[in-house]
Design an enzyme around this catalytic site. Structure first.
Site, PDB file in Angstrom:
ATOM      1  N   ASP A  14     -11.689 128.068 162.321  1.00  0.00           N
ATOM      2  CA  ASP A  14     -11.879 127.821 163.761  1.00  0.00           C
ATOM      3  C   ASP A  14     -10.903 126.764 164.295  1.00  0.00           C
ATOM      4  O   ASP A  14     -11.323 125.749 164.887  1.00  0.00           O
ATOM      5  CB  ASP A  14     -13.313 127.346 164.048  1.00  0.00           C
ATOM      6  CG  ASP A  14     -14.383 128.263 163.472  1.00  0.00           C
ATOM      7  OD1 ASP A  14     -14.097 129.467 163.319  1.00  0.00           O
ATOM      8  OD2 ASP A  14     -15.488 127.773 163.187  1.00  0.00           O
ATOM      9  N   GLU A 234     -17.350 135.634 170.919  1.00  0.00           N
ATOM     10  CA  GLU A 234     -17.375 134.189 170.642  1.00  0.00           C
ATOM     11  C   GLU A 234     -15.935 133.669 170.644  1.00  0.00           C
ATOM     12  O   GLU A 234     -14.994 134.404 170.916  1.00  0.00           O
ATOM     13  CB  GLU A 234     -18.041 133.901 169.287  1.00  0.00           C
ATOM     14  CG  GLU A 234     -17.313 134.502 168.099  1.00  0.00           C
ATOM     15  CD  GLU A 234     -18.053 134.331 166.764  1.00  0.00           C
ATOM     16  OE1 GLU A 234     -19.175 133.793 166.745  1.00  0.00           O
ATOM     17  OE2 GLU A 234     -17.491 134.749 165.739  1.00  0.00           O
TER      18      GLU A 234
HETATM   19  O1  FUB Z   1     -17.467 128.722 162.025  1.00  0.00           O
HETATM   20  C1  FUB Z   1     -18.718 129.227 162.422  1.00  0.00           C
HETATM   21  C2  FUB Z   1     -18.555 130.309 163.424  1.00  0.00           C
HETATM   22  O2  FUB Z   1     -17.798 131.370 162.870  1.00  0.00           O
HETATM   23  C3  FUB Z   1     -17.780 129.919 164.658  1.00  0.00           C
HETATM   24  O3  FUB Z   1     -18.514 129.154 165.535  1.00  0.00           O
HETATM   25  C4  FUB Z   1     -17.414 131.262 165.144  1.00  0.00           C
HETATM   26  O4  FUB Z   1     -16.450 131.274 166.142  1.00  0.00           O
HETATM   27  C5  FUB Z   1     -16.963 131.936 163.867  1.00  0.00           C
HETATM   28  O5  FUB Z   1     -15.632 131.634 163.565  1.00  0.00           O
END
Ligand code: FUB
Length: 333
Positions: A14, A234
């Site tokens: 991320d 997301e």
């Molecule tokens: O790293 C945890 C979660 O996985 C993140 O918040 C999302 O974007 C995905 O990458």
């Protein structure tokens, strides 16, 4: 430039890339093998601290890891799962905005402040009032206003904040799928659940207004539908290129990185295309930044760990624009 792994000796994911004081800093999540069982809510992502890395030559230069800049033990309101974060500078202070779960299992956004981009960061006692869900991206516009883009579906809990009643008011009838959980499996032809954007207060500690929906329209001016594999899931990111606002994001269960262009920070944004095809590992998450006159895409995959989802390694490669401002698709070799 060939895609380059950054710091494959520890598992980071991320990446939020920012340029501060002439250096490129990357603020990642810190994956580790916590032994937690895999589930569809991301219960196996049990991150408990943040590090920051920097570099001055993205292609070949040394990568510096400054060590731990914040630990969940320091954050009074947070119990676990320190997921994605991002940092913005204002008046010489650095504000780390991060997502974590409170003691009731609810994700919020917190703030921690430092005098230097490499920390250490001192957390606030409480999360931002009214904050929810995950994956904050903080974007400072040219006029100095700071916006936070955030939200994520499934384990990211964004669907909790769109009640079926509210959707009905917006003309979206989920029919038999109309409860918080099953809303995820909404009919394919209803508008997709959008990401959120909010302007932050002058002290960068709170929301300055109620969050707005980040609407992504197709070429006919219609919101992307829940069944579209290119709809938001997301990992929001915002950058500006030639005066236009580029909203990019992960499509989650269809595993693309996509982008849309708008004329202001709130949108609406018009869908343009895919930046990156699915990588090894379930998640895909990125940031885009200009450094020393070149543009870069930071992302992650699970190749070094050979894990299915959560032991991820950072990667970077150049990003190129076409003359009309569209982004050339990146090939992950
Ligand atoms: O790293 C945890 C979660 O996985 C993140 O918040 C999302 O974007 C995905 O990458």
């Amino acid at each position: 430039m060939k895609p380059r792994y950054l710091y494959p000796s520890d598992y980071y994911a991320d990446p939020s890339a920012n340029v501060f004081n002439g250096k490129l800093f990357v603020y990642p999540s810190h994956d580790w093998e916590a032994g937690a069982a895999f589930d569809d809510d991301g219960g196996h992502f049990q991150m408990k601290d943040y590090h920051v890395i920097s570099m001055e030559d993205v292609e070949n230069g040394e990568v510096t890891d400054y060590g731990k800049i914040l630990d969940v033990e320091q954050v009074a309101w947070a119990e676990k799962q320190m997921w994605d974060n991002d940092v913005v500078e204002k008046d010489g202070k650095y504000f780390l905005i991060f997502s974590a779960k409170d003691y009731n299992g609810v994700f919020h956004l917190g703030v921690a402040v430092a005098d230097k981009p490499e920390g250490p960061f001192i957390p606030q006692e409480q999360p931002m009032r009214g904050s929810y869900s995950i994956d904050p991206c903080v974007f400072k516009d040219d006029d100095g206003q700071i916006y936070c883009y955030f939200g994520g579906l499934w384990g990211g809990q964004l669907q909790w904040y769109k009640s079926p009643k509210q959707l009905l008011k917006e003309g979206i009838d989920l029919g038999p799928a109309a409860d918080k959980k099953t809303q995820l499996f909404a009919p394919a032809d209803v508008p997709a659940l959008p990401s959120s954007v909010v302007r932050l207060s002058d002290d960068v500690m709170q929301f300055a207004e109620a969050p707005h929906d980040v609407i992504v329209l197709d070429k006919d001016g219609q919101p992307l539908k829940a069944g579209d594999p290119h709809r938001f899931f997301e990992a929001s990111w915002m950058h500006k290129y030639n005066g236009k606002y580029y909203f990019s994001y992960s499509t989650g269960d269809s595993h693309f990185l996509c982008y849309a262009i708008g004329d202001n920070p709130y949108g609406p944004f018009t869908y343009q295309g895919i930046i990156l095809d699915p990588v090894v590992g379930w998640t895909t998450h990125h940031s885009i930044v200009e450094y020393k006159g070149e543009w870069f895409l930071f992302y992650h995959d699970c190749v070094p760990s050979n894990d299915i989802t959560h032991l991820r390694s950072l990667k970077v490669q150049r990003l190129f624009y076409n003359e009309d401002g569209t982004i050339q698709k990146v090939v992950n070799e």
